[in-house]
Design a protein around this motif. Structure first.
Motif, PDB file in Angstrom:
ATOM      1  N   ALA A  98       0.840  -1.203   0.000  1.00  0.00           N
ATOM      2  CA  ALA A  98       0.000   0.000   0.000  1.00  0.00           C
ATOM      3  C   ALA A  98       0.875   1.254   0.000  1.00  0.00           C
ATOM      4  O   ALA A  98       0.590   2.215  -0.733  1.00  0.00           O
ATOM      5  CB  ALA A  98      -0.918  -0.012   1.226  1.00  0.00           C
ATOM      6  N   SER A  99       1.967   1.250   0.760  1.00  0.00           N
ATOM      7  CA  SER A  99       2.799   2.466   0.755  1.00  0.00           C
ATOM      8  C   SER A  99       3.478   2.648  -0.593  1.00  0.00           C
ATOM      9  O   SER A  99       3.659   3.784  -1.045  1.00  0.00           O
ATOM     10  CB  SER A  99       3.819   2.524   1.901  1.00  0.00           C
ATOM     11  OG  SER A  99       4.100   1.286   2.381  1.00  0.00           O
ATOM     12  N   PRO A 124       1.977   6.255  -7.461  1.00  0.00           N
ATOM     13  CA  PRO A 124       0.672   5.759  -7.908  1.00  0.00           C
ATOM     14  C   PRO A 124       0.679   5.091  -9.291  1.00  0.00           C
ATOM     15  O   PRO A 124      -0.288   4.427  -9.642  1.00  0.00           O
ATOM     16  CB  PRO A 124      -0.199   7.031  -7.945  1.00  0.00           C
ATOM     17  CG  PRO A 124       0.553   8.050  -7.164  1.00  0.00           C
ATOM     18  CD  PRO A 124       2.001   7.704  -7.237  1.00  0.00           C
ATOM     19  N   ASP A 125       1.799   5.248 -10.035  1.00  0.00           N
ATOM     20  CA  ASP A 125       1.883   4.536 -11.327  1.00  0.00           C
ATOM     21  C   ASP A 125       2.899   3.389 -11.240  1.00  0.00           C
ATOM     22  O   ASP A 125       3.553   3.040 -12.226  1.00  0.00           O
ATOM     23  CB  ASP A 125       2.235   5.502 -12.468  1.00  0.00           C
ATOM     24  CG  ASP A 125       3.575   6.197 -12.235  1.00  0.00           C
ATOM     25  OD1 ASP A 125       4.129   6.082 -11.109  1.00  0.00           O
ATOM     26  OD2 ASP A 125       4.081   6.839 -13.174  1.00  0.00           O
ATOM     27  N   SER A 126       3.013   2.803 -10.061  1.00  0.00           N
ATOM     28  CA  SER A 126       3.968   1.704  -9.862  1.00  0.00           C
ATOM     29  C   SER A 126       3.658   0.504 -10.748  1.00  0.00           C
ATOM     30  O   SER A 126       2.502   0.253 -11.118  1.00  0.00           O
ATOM     31  CB  SER A 126       3.913   1.203  -8.409  1.00  0.00           C
ATOM     32  OG  SER A 126       4.471   2.119  -7.527  1.00  0.00           O
ATOM     33  N   VAL A 127       4.725  -0.241 -11.034  1.00  0.00           N
ATOM     34  CA  VAL A 127       4.590  -1.550 -11.685  1.00  0.00           C
ATOM     35  C   VAL A 127       4.854  -2.594 -10.601  1.00  0.00           C
ATOM     36  O   VAL A 127       5.931  -2.607  -9.994  1.00  0.00           O
ATOM     37  CB  VAL A 127       5.603  -1.695 -12.837  1.00  0.00           C
ATOM     38  CG1 VAL A 127       5.483  -3.069 -13.476  1.00  0.00           C
ATOM     39  CG2 VAL A 127       5.401  -0.591 -13.875  1.00  0.00           C
ATOM     40  N   LEU A 128       3.852  -3.424 -10.341  1.00  0.00           N
ATOM     41  CA  LEU A 128       3.968  -4.429  -9.277  1.00  0.00           C
ATOM     42  C   LEU A 128       4.100  -5.822  -9.878  1.00  0.00           C
ATOM     43  O   LEU A 128       3.355  -6.178 -10.808  1.00  0.00           O
ATOM     44  CB  LEU A 128       2.732  -4.404  -8.373  1.00  0.00           C
ATOM     45  CG  LEU A 128       2.358  -3.078  -7.710  1.00  0.00           C
ATOM     46  CD1 LEU A 128       1.094  -3.255  -6.867  1.00  0.00           C
ATOM     47  CD2 LEU A 128       3.518  -2.574  -6.845  1.00  0.00           C
ATOM     48  N   GLY A 129       4.992  -6.623  -9.336  1.00  0.00           N
ATOM     49  CA  GLY A 129       5.071  -8.038  -9.697  1.00  0.00           C
ATOM     50  C   GLY A 129       4.304  -8.818  -8.656  1.00  0.00           C
ATOM     51  O   GLY A 129       4.526  -8.628  -7.458  1.00  0.00           O
ATOM     52  N   LEU A 130       3.385  -9.683  -9.082  1.00  0.00           N
ATOM     53  CA  LEU A 130       2.518 -10.374  -8.120  1.00  0.00           C
ATOM     54  C   LEU A 130       2.677 -11.889  -8.198  1.00  0.00           C
ATOM     55  O   LEU A 130       3.119 -12.433  -9.214  1.00  0.00           O
ATOM     56  CB  LEU A 130       1.058  -9.980  -8.366  1.00  0.00           C
ATOM     57  CG  LEU A 130       0.750  -8.479  -8.197  1.00  0.00           C
ATOM     58  CD1 LEU A 130      -0.712  -8.198  -8.515  1.00  0.00           C
ATOM     59  CD2 LEU A 130       1.095  -7.983  -6.795  1.00  0.00           C
ATOM     60  N   ARG A 153      -3.817   3.700 -11.746  1.00  0.00           N
ATOM     61  CA  ARG A 153      -2.633   3.880 -12.608  1.00  0.00           C
ATOM     62  C   ARG A 153      -1.592   2.778 -12.388  1.00  0.00           C
ATOM     63  O   ARG A 153      -0.463   2.866 -12.882  1.00  0.00           O
ATOM     64  CB  ARG A 153      -2.036   5.266 -12.358  1.00  0.00           C
ATOM     65  CG  ARG A 153      -2.969   6.395 -12.827  1.00  0.00           C
ATOM     66  CD  ARG A 153      -2.535   7.746 -12.280  1.00  0.00           C
ATOM     67  NE  ARG A 153      -1.200   8.095 -12.738  1.00  0.00           N
ATOM     68  CZ  ARG A 153      -0.360   8.907 -12.064  1.00  0.00           C
ATOM     69  NH1 ARG A 153      -0.743   9.440 -10.924  1.00  0.00           N
ATOM     70  NH2 ARG A 153       0.826   9.181 -12.545  1.00  0.00           N
ATOM     71  N   ILE A 154      -1.974   1.761 -11.632  1.00  0.00           N
ATOM     72  CA  ILE A 154      -1.038   0.665 -11.323  1.00  0.00           C
ATOM     73  C   ILE A 154      -1.040  -0.367 -12.462  1.00  0.00           C
ATOM     74  O   ILE A 154      -2.075  -0.654 -13.059  1.00  0.00           O
ATOM     75  CB  ILE A 154      -1.461  -0.030  -9.996  1.00  0.00           C
ATOM     76  CG1 ILE A 154      -1.344   0.939  -8.819  1.00  0.00           C
ATOM     77  CG2 ILE A 154      -0.669  -1.314  -9.755  1.00  0.00           C
ATOM     78  CD1 ILE A 154       0.070   1.345  -8.449  1.00  0.00           C
ATOM     79  N   THR A 155       0.149  -0.895 -12.738  1.00  0.00           N
ATOM     80  CA  THR A 155       0.292  -2.002 -13.699  1.00  0.00           C
ATOM     81  C   THR A 155       0.818  -3.211 -12.933  1.00  0.00           C
ATOM     82  O   THR A 155       1.649  -3.059 -12.028  1.00  0.00           O
ATOM     83  CB  THR A 155       1.321  -1.624 -14.789  1.00  0.00           C
ATOM     84  OG1 THR A 155       0.871  -0.445 -15.445  1.00  0.00           O
ATOM     85  CG2 THR A 155       1.495  -2.742 -15.818  1.00  0.00           C
ATOM     86  N   SER A 202       7.276  -1.502 -19.818  1.00  0.00           N
ATOM     87  CA  SER A 202       6.576  -0.854 -18.691  1.00  0.00           C
ATOM     88  C   SER A 202       7.563  -0.124 -17.769  1.00  0.00           C
ATOM     89  O   SER A 202       7.159   0.607 -16.878  1.00  0.00           O
ATOM     90  CB  SER A 202       5.825  -1.909 -17.870  1.00  0.00           C
ATOM     91  OG  SER A 202       6.762  -2.623 -17.073  1.00  0.00           O
ATOM     92  N   GLY A 203       8.854  -0.396 -17.971  1.00  0.00           N
ATOM     93  CA  GLY A 203       9.870   0.213 -17.090  1.00  0.00           C
ATOM     94  C   GLY A 203      10.373  -0.754 -16.022  1.00  0.00           C
ATOM     95  O   GLY A 203      11.246  -0.422 -15.244  1.00  0.00           O
ATOM     96  N   GLY A 204       9.790  -1.954 -15.963  1.00  0.00           N
ATOM     97  CA  GLY A 204      10.236  -2.971 -14.991  1.00  0.00           C
ATOM     98  C   GLY A 204       9.518  -2.835 -13.662  1.00  0.00           C
ATOM     99  O   GLY A 204       8.905  -1.810 -13.365  1.00  0.00           O
ATOM    100  N   MET A 205       9.640  -3.855 -12.850  1.00  0.00           N
ATOM    101  CA  MET A 205       8.893  -3.897 -11.587  1.00  0.00           C
ATOM    102  C   MET A 205       9.502  -2.982 -10.530  1.00  0.00           C
ATOM    103  O   MET A 205      10.699  -3.046 -10.244  1.00  0.00           O
ATOM    104  CB  MET A 205       8.867  -5.330 -11.027  1.00  0.00           C
ATOM    105  CG  MET A 205       7.680  -6.148 -11.463  1.00  0.00           C
ATOM    106  SD  MET A 205       7.841  -6.794 -13.106  1.00  0.00           S
ATOM    107  CE  MET A 205       9.038  -8.080 -12.806  1.00  0.00           C
ATOM    108  N   ASP A 206       8.662  -2.159  -9.938  1.00  0.00           N
ATOM    109  CA  ASP A 206       9.103  -1.359  -8.787  1.00  0.00           C
ATOM    110  C   ASP A 206       9.160  -2.235  -7.553  1.00  0.00           C
ATOM    111  O   ASP A 206      10.026  -2.069  -6.702  1.00  0.00           O
ATOM    112  CB  ASP A 206       8.115  -0.202  -8.544  1.00  0.00           C
ATOM    113  CG  ASP A 206       8.175   0.815  -9.667  1.00  0.00           C
ATOM    114  OD1 ASP A 206       9.224   1.455  -9.819  1.00  0.00           O
ATOM    115  OD2 ASP A 206       7.174   0.946 -10.411  1.00  0.00           O
TER     116      ASP A 206
END
Ligand code: F6R
Length: 241
Positions: free
Chosen positions: A21-22, A28-34, A60-62, A123-127
């Protein structure tokens, strides 16, 4: 490596959800790996709860998931597509067009995996990459004895992984034997990594991951070489560390 000790599964899940969440609040436009599997279910439940209370904006999340079974369609309840929709995507305000998993229905493994890596790169890679830990030390479906230097690729699942996944199917024969998975290279390029581990049955492998030698026999041991890894684990999983 930072090790964060949680009292139990629920507390591990809540801590992980707070970290994610943080990340969403600060970028707010983070790229998350799940990840899928049993371990992150509680984390997704907390993230759903935070979102419902409208503190969390996913618009705005990917997201890119670690893996998908080969030959299993997104509509199949055993697919990781289905799992992600049920456990997270249907509960939050993410744009479905910004959620990606490997295309398990593309029979051309090389093409499917290369496309996935291109999308991740563009996408710029995972944050932030969320990981669970297999009982044999796998992350994604990077099985023991594989090569560290791999991007997304097709794997034959090991016997122990098929055994572990049988609990989600009617019988062992129904468990898919191949999957497309991010490689260790793909995972290690994430800027920040969270490894979630719960339960006594993973204590032995977690000890090897954190304190043992870095070896392809314990794929997750490579995480010792990453500059920003946080292990969030419950007391039972950490009892040998
Ligand atoms: C899932 C994945 C796997 C799981 C691992 C642990 O996307 O890539 O590596 O994280 O098998 O699974 P559970 O959490 O079910 O013990």
């Amino acid at each position: 490596m930072v090790i964060c000790r949680a009292e139990n599964y629920d507390s591990m899940s809540r801590k992980a959800a707070i970290v994610i969440a943080s990340q969403i609040i600060t970028k707010p436009d983070s790229v998350l790996g799940l990840a899928t599997g049993s371990t992150p279910v509680g984390t997704y439940r907390y993230l759903t709860e935070f979102s419902r209370k409208s503190d969390l904006d996913w618009s705005r999340i990917t997201t890119f998931n670690l893996d998908e079974y080969q030959g299993v369609s997104p509509e199949n309840p055993h697919s990781y597509h289905y799992f992600m929709k049920a456990n997270l995507f249907d509960q939050i305000n993410i744009q479905k067009s910004n959620t990606y998993l490997p295309d398990g229905m593309d029979p051309d493994a090389h093409r499917a995996c290369e496309r996935y890596d291109t999308m991740i790169r563009e996408s710029g890679g995972m944050d932030l990459q969320l990981l669970g830990l297999g009982r044999n030390g796998h992350i994604g479906f990077n099985e023991p004895g594989g090569c560290f230097a791999k991007d997304t690729h097709c794997v034959n699942l090991s016997r122990s992984t098929i055994d572990a996944n049988t609990r989600f199917f009617d019988s062992r024969d129904d468990v898919p034997k191949r999957a497309y998975t991010m490689g260790i290279n793909t995972i290690m390029r994430a800027k920040k990594i969270i490894l979630l581990v719960s339960g006594k049955e993973k204590a032995d492998i977690l000890q090897k991951v954190v304190c043992g030698p870095v070896t392809p026999e314990v794929p997750a041991s490579i995480l010792q070489m990453h500059g920003d890894v946080t292990v969030i684990a419950d007391k039972e999983a950490l009892c040998e560390v």
